[in-house]
Every structure is written in structure tokens, then in C-alpha cells.
Design a protein around this motif. Structure first.
Motif, PDB file in Angstrom:
ATOM      1  N   ARG A  43       0.861  -1.180   0.000  1.00  0.00           N
ATOM      2  CA  ARG A  43       0.000   0.000   0.000  1.00  0.00           C
ATOM      3  C   ARG A  43       0.895   1.227   0.000  1.00  0.00           C
ATOM      4  NH1 ARG A  43       0.141  -0.863   5.587  1.00  0.00           N
ATOM      5  NH2 ARG A  43       0.213   1.053   6.803  1.00  0.00           N
ATOM      6  N   LYS A  44       0.432   2.251  -0.663  1.00  0.00           N
ATOM      7  CA  LYS A  44       1.205   3.485  -0.712  1.00  0.00           C
ATOM      8  C   LYS A  44       0.893   4.290   0.546  1.00  0.00           C
ATOM      9  CE  LYS A  44       2.888   6.906  -3.818  1.00  0.00           C
ATOM     10  NZ  LYS A  44       2.678   7.635  -5.033  1.00  0.00           N
ATOM     11  N   ASP A  45       1.948   4.648   1.270  1.00  0.00           N
ATOM     12  CA  ASP A  45       1.830   5.360   2.540  1.00  0.00           C
ATOM     13  C   ASP A  45       2.697   6.610   2.439  1.00  0.00           C
ATOM     14  OD1 ASP A  45       1.372   6.015   5.178  1.00  0.00           O
ATOM     15  OD2 ASP A  45       2.539   4.377   6.023  1.00  0.00           O
ATOM     16  N   GLY A  46       2.106   7.703   1.934  1.00  0.00           N
ATOM     17  CA  GLY A  46       2.873   8.929   1.721  1.00  0.00           C
ATOM     18  C   GLY A  46       3.877   8.740   0.605  1.00  0.00           C
ATOM     19  N   ASP A  47       5.150   8.918   0.919  1.00  0.00           N
ATOM     20  CA  ASP A  47       6.192   8.783  -0.099  1.00  0.00           C
ATOM     21  C   ASP A  47       6.874   7.416  -0.042  1.00  0.00           C
ATOM     22  OD1 ASP A  47       7.459   9.209   2.295  1.00  0.00           O
ATOM     23  OD2 ASP A  47       8.933  10.621   1.501  1.00  0.00           O
ATOM     24  N   LEU A  48       6.194   6.424   0.567  1.00  0.00           N
ATOM     25  CA  LEU A  48       6.729   5.066   0.667  1.00  0.00           C
ATOM     26  C   LEU A  48       5.688   4.044   0.232  1.00  0.00           C
ATOM     27  CD1 LEU A  48       8.329   5.188   4.222  1.00  0.00           C
ATOM     28  CD2 LEU A  48       9.564   5.157   2.062  1.00  0.00           C
ATOM     29  N   TRP A  49       6.183   2.923  -0.298  1.00  0.00           N
ATOM     30  CA  TRP A  49       5.368   1.734  -0.451  1.00  0.00           C
ATOM     31  C   TRP A  49       5.632   0.897   0.792  1.00  0.00           C
ATOM     32  CZ3 TRP A  49       1.666   0.936  -3.858  1.00  0.00           C
ATOM     33  CH2 TRP A  49       1.686   1.659  -5.049  1.00  0.00           C
ATOM     34  N   ARG A  50       4.577   0.345   1.405  1.00  0.00           N
ATOM     35  CA  ARG A  50       4.719  -0.412   2.651  1.00  0.00           C
ATOM     36  C   ARG A  50       3.970  -1.736   2.527  1.00  0.00           C
ATOM     37  NH1 ARG A  50       5.684   1.264   8.158  1.00  0.00           N
ATOM     38  NH2 ARG A  50       4.933  -0.327   9.580  1.00  0.00           N
ATOM     39  N   ALA A  51       4.637  -2.808   2.950  1.00  0.00           N
ATOM     40  CA  ALA A  51       4.005  -4.129   3.023  1.00  0.00           C
ATOM     41  C   ALA A  51       4.333  -4.705   4.392  1.00  0.00           C
ATOM     42  CB  ALA A  51       4.530  -5.041   1.925  1.00  0.00           C
ATOM     43  N   GLU A  52       3.326  -5.253   5.050  1.00  0.00           N
ATOM     44  CA  GLU A  52       3.533  -5.828   6.379  1.00  0.00           C
ATOM     45  C   GLU A  52       3.309  -7.329   6.327  1.00  0.00           C
ATOM     46  OE1 GLU A  52       1.062  -3.711   9.138  1.00  0.00           O
ATOM     47  OE2 GLU A  52       2.180  -1.841   8.831  1.00  0.00           O
ATOM     48  N   LEU A  53       4.251  -8.051   6.884  1.00  0.00           N
ATOM     49  CA  LEU A  53       4.174  -9.501   7.031  1.00  0.00           C
ATOM     50  C   LEU A  53       4.822  -9.786   8.378  1.00  0.00           C
ATOM     51  CD1 LEU A  53       3.467 -12.265   5.806  1.00  0.00           C
ATOM     52  CD2 LEU A  53       5.753 -12.293   4.798  1.00  0.00           C
ATOM     53  N   ALA A  54       3.989  -9.967   9.407  1.00  0.00           N
ATOM     54  CA  ALA A  54       4.487 -10.082  10.786  1.00  0.00           C
ATOM     55  C   ALA A  54       5.629 -11.088  10.855  1.00  0.00           C
ATOM     56  CB  ALA A  54       3.351 -10.491  11.707  1.00  0.00           C
ATOM     57  N   PRO A  55       6.688 -10.724  11.536  1.00  0.00           N
ATOM     58  CA  PRO A  55       6.891  -9.575  12.412  1.00  0.00           C
ATOM     59  C   PRO A  55       7.621  -8.408  11.736  1.00  0.00           C
ATOM     60  CG  PRO A  55       8.646 -11.130  12.805  1.00  0.00           C
ATOM     61  CD  PRO A  55       7.770 -11.713  11.705  1.00  0.00           C
ATOM     62  N   HIS A  56       7.567  -8.326  10.404  1.00  0.00           N
ATOM     63  CA  HIS A  56       8.326  -7.298   9.698  1.00  0.00           C
ATOM     64  C   HIS A  56       7.438  -6.399   8.839  1.00  0.00           C
ATOM     65  CE1 HIS A  56      11.484 -10.630   9.925  1.00  0.00           C
ATOM     66  NE2 HIS A  56      11.767  -9.748  10.870  1.00  0.00           N
ATOM     67  N   ALA A  57       7.949  -5.199   8.589  1.00  0.00           N
ATOM     68  CA  ALA A  57       7.373  -4.295   7.594  1.00  0.00           C
ATOM     69  C   ALA A  57       8.465  -4.038   6.566  1.00  0.00           C
ATOM     70  CB  ALA A  57       6.933  -2.986   8.231  1.00  0.00           C
ATOM     71  N   HIS A  58       8.096  -4.038   5.307  1.00  0.00           N
ATOM     72  CA  HIS A  58       9.027  -3.772   4.213  1.00  0.00           C
ATOM     73  C   HIS A  58       8.670  -2.413   3.619  1.00  0.00           C
ATOM     74  CE1 HIS A  58       8.983  -8.118   4.674  1.00  0.00           C
ATOM     75  NE2 HIS A  58      10.189  -8.125   4.144  1.00  0.00           N
ATOM     76  N   LEU A  59       9.670  -1.552   3.457  1.00  0.00           N
ATOM     77  CA  LEU A  59       9.461  -0.206   2.927  1.00  0.00           C
ATOM     78  C   LEU A  59      10.296   0.010   1.677  1.00  0.00           C
ATOM     79  CD1 LEU A  59       9.817   1.792   6.273  1.00  0.00           C
ATOM     80  CD2 LEU A  59       7.735   0.902   5.249  1.00  0.00           C
ATOM     81  N   VAL A  60       9.688   0.616   0.678  1.00  0.00           N
ATOM     82  CA  VAL A  60      10.367   0.974  -0.568  1.00  0.00           C
ATOM     83  C   VAL A  60       9.955   2.400  -0.908  1.00  0.00           C
ATOM     84  CG1 VAL A  60      10.582   0.471  -3.033  1.00  0.00           C
ATOM     85  CG2 VAL A  60      10.386  -1.407  -1.403  1.00  0.00           C
ATOM     86  N   PRO A  61      10.919   3.278  -1.194  1.00  0.00           N
ATOM     87  CA  PRO A  61      10.538   4.654  -1.557  1.00  0.00           C
ATOM     88  C   PRO A  61       9.705   4.671  -2.833  1.00  0.00           C
ATOM     89  CG  PRO A  61      12.938   4.427  -1.362  1.00  0.00           C
ATOM     90  CD  PRO A  61      12.344   3.069  -1.209  1.00  0.00           C
ATOM     91  N   ALA A  62       8.679   5.484  -2.825  1.00  0.00           N
ATOM     92  CA  ALA A  62       7.848   5.660  -4.019  1.00  0.00           C
ATOM     93  C   ALA A  62       8.527   6.703  -4.902  1.00  0.00           C
ATOM     94  CB  ALA A  62       6.453   6.122  -3.631  1.00  0.00           C
ATOM     95  N   VAL A  63       8.634   6.396  -6.154  1.00  0.00           N
ATOM     96  CA  VAL A  63       9.268   7.305  -7.104  1.00  0.00           C
ATOM     97  C   VAL A  63       8.159   8.079  -7.805  1.00  0.00           C
ATOM     98  CG1 VAL A  63      10.707   7.432  -9.163  1.00  0.00           C
ATOM     99  CG2 VAL A  63      11.188   5.727  -7.411  1.00  0.00           C
ATOM    100  N   PRO A  64       8.270   9.397  -7.865  1.00  0.00           N
ATOM    101  CA  PRO A  64       7.237  10.155  -8.563  1.00  0.00           C
ATOM    102  C   PRO A  64       7.157   9.738 -10.030  1.00  0.00           C
ATOM    103  CG  PRO A  64       9.082  11.579  -7.958  1.00  0.00           C
ATOM    104  CD  PRO A  64       9.355  10.225  -7.390  1.00  0.00           C
ATOM    105  N   PRO A  65       5.959   9.775 -10.609  1.00  0.00           N
ATOM    106  CA  PRO A  65       5.830   9.385 -12.016  1.00  0.00           C
ATOM    107  C   PRO A  65       6.638  10.299 -12.923  1.00  0.00           C
ATOM    108  CG  PRO A  65       3.798  10.357 -11.201  1.00  0.00           C
ATOM    109  CD  PRO A  65       4.729  10.233 -10.027  1.00  0.00           C
ATOM    110  N   THR A  66       7.107   9.735 -14.004  1.00  0.00           N
ATOM    111  CA  THR A  66       7.862  10.507 -14.982  1.00  0.00           C
ATOM    112  C   THR A  66       6.898  11.407 -15.741  1.00  0.00           C
ATOM    113  OG1 THR A  66       9.385   8.672 -15.233  1.00  0.00           O
ATOM    114  CG2 THR A  66       9.414  10.335 -16.956  1.00  0.00           C
ATOM    115  N   GLU A  67       7.266  12.663 -15.843  1.00  0.00           N
ATOM    116  CA  GLU A  67       6.423  13.607 -16.572  1.00  0.00           C
ATOM    117  C   GLU A  67       6.695  13.471 -18.061  1.00  0.00           C
ATOM    118  OE1 GLU A  67       6.470  17.622 -15.245  1.00  0.00           O
ATOM    119  OE2 GLU A  67       6.525  17.032 -13.145  1.00  0.00           O
ATOM    120  N   LEU A  68       5.618  13.401 -18.823  1.00  0.00           N
ATOM    121  CA  LEU A  68       5.760  13.325 -20.266  1.00  0.00           C
ATOM    122  C   LEU A  68       5.726  14.729 -20.856  1.00  0.00           C
ATOM    123  CD1 LEU A  68       3.325  10.357 -20.946  1.00  0.00           C
ATOM    124  CD2 LEU A  68       5.812  10.285 -20.822  1.00  0.00           C
ATOM    125  N   PRO A  69       6.465  14.939 -21.925  1.00  0.00           N
ATOM    126  CA  PRO A  69       6.490  16.275 -22.535  1.00  0.00           C
ATOM    127  C   PRO A  69       5.168  16.651 -23.148  1.00  0.00           C
ATOM    128  CG  PRO A  69       7.847  14.738 -23.797  1.00  0.00           C
ATOM    129  CD  PRO A  69       7.308  14.011 -22.615  1.00  0.00           C
TER     130      PRO A  69
END
Length: 69
Positions: A43-69
């Protein structure tokens, strides 16, 4: 941009470890699931992607979408 996965303890929010680098957010999220040995629900949580699988949480930074010209 290199992307890393951060693994937290769900109870204390202490950082347990980081792994990577990965070329993008999608690859990092797939690798986190492979390392966990399970399909992770993200799930997207602010500027991070977060996944929970007890007893851990995994976080990945969300990258802003690429702007097209």
C-alpha cells in the motif's frame, strides 16, 4: 536511481536491515516478496510503499511518475 528495501520490526519500528540496490521501485518490491518467501500486499503510505508480514514491515521509496512532454 538506485532503490533499496528497508525491513523494520513491526513492534519497535527498528531498522533490521536494508538490501539492494535495485534499478527501480517495481523491482525492489518484487525482490522484497521473494526474500520474504511470500507475495506481499503493498500500500502506498505517503512517499513510501509499505508491506507488512508479521513480524516485519518492508518499505520501498515511491518514485514520482515521470512527466511526459
Amino acid at each position: 536511481m538506485d532503490t533499496y528495501v528497508t525491513v523494520l520490526d513491526l513492534n519497535s519500528d527498528a531498522v533490521l536491515h536494508r538490501f539492494g540496490p535495485f534499478p527501480n521501485t517495481s523491482t525492489a518490491r518484487v525482490a522484497a516478496g521473494a526474500k520474504a518467501g511470500r507475495l506481499l500486499a503493498w500500500r502506498k503510505d505517503g512517499d513510501l510503499w509499505r508491506a507488512e508480514l508479521a513480524p516485519h514491515a518492508h518499505l520501498v521509496p515511491a518514485v514520482p511518475p515521470t512527466e511526459l512532454p
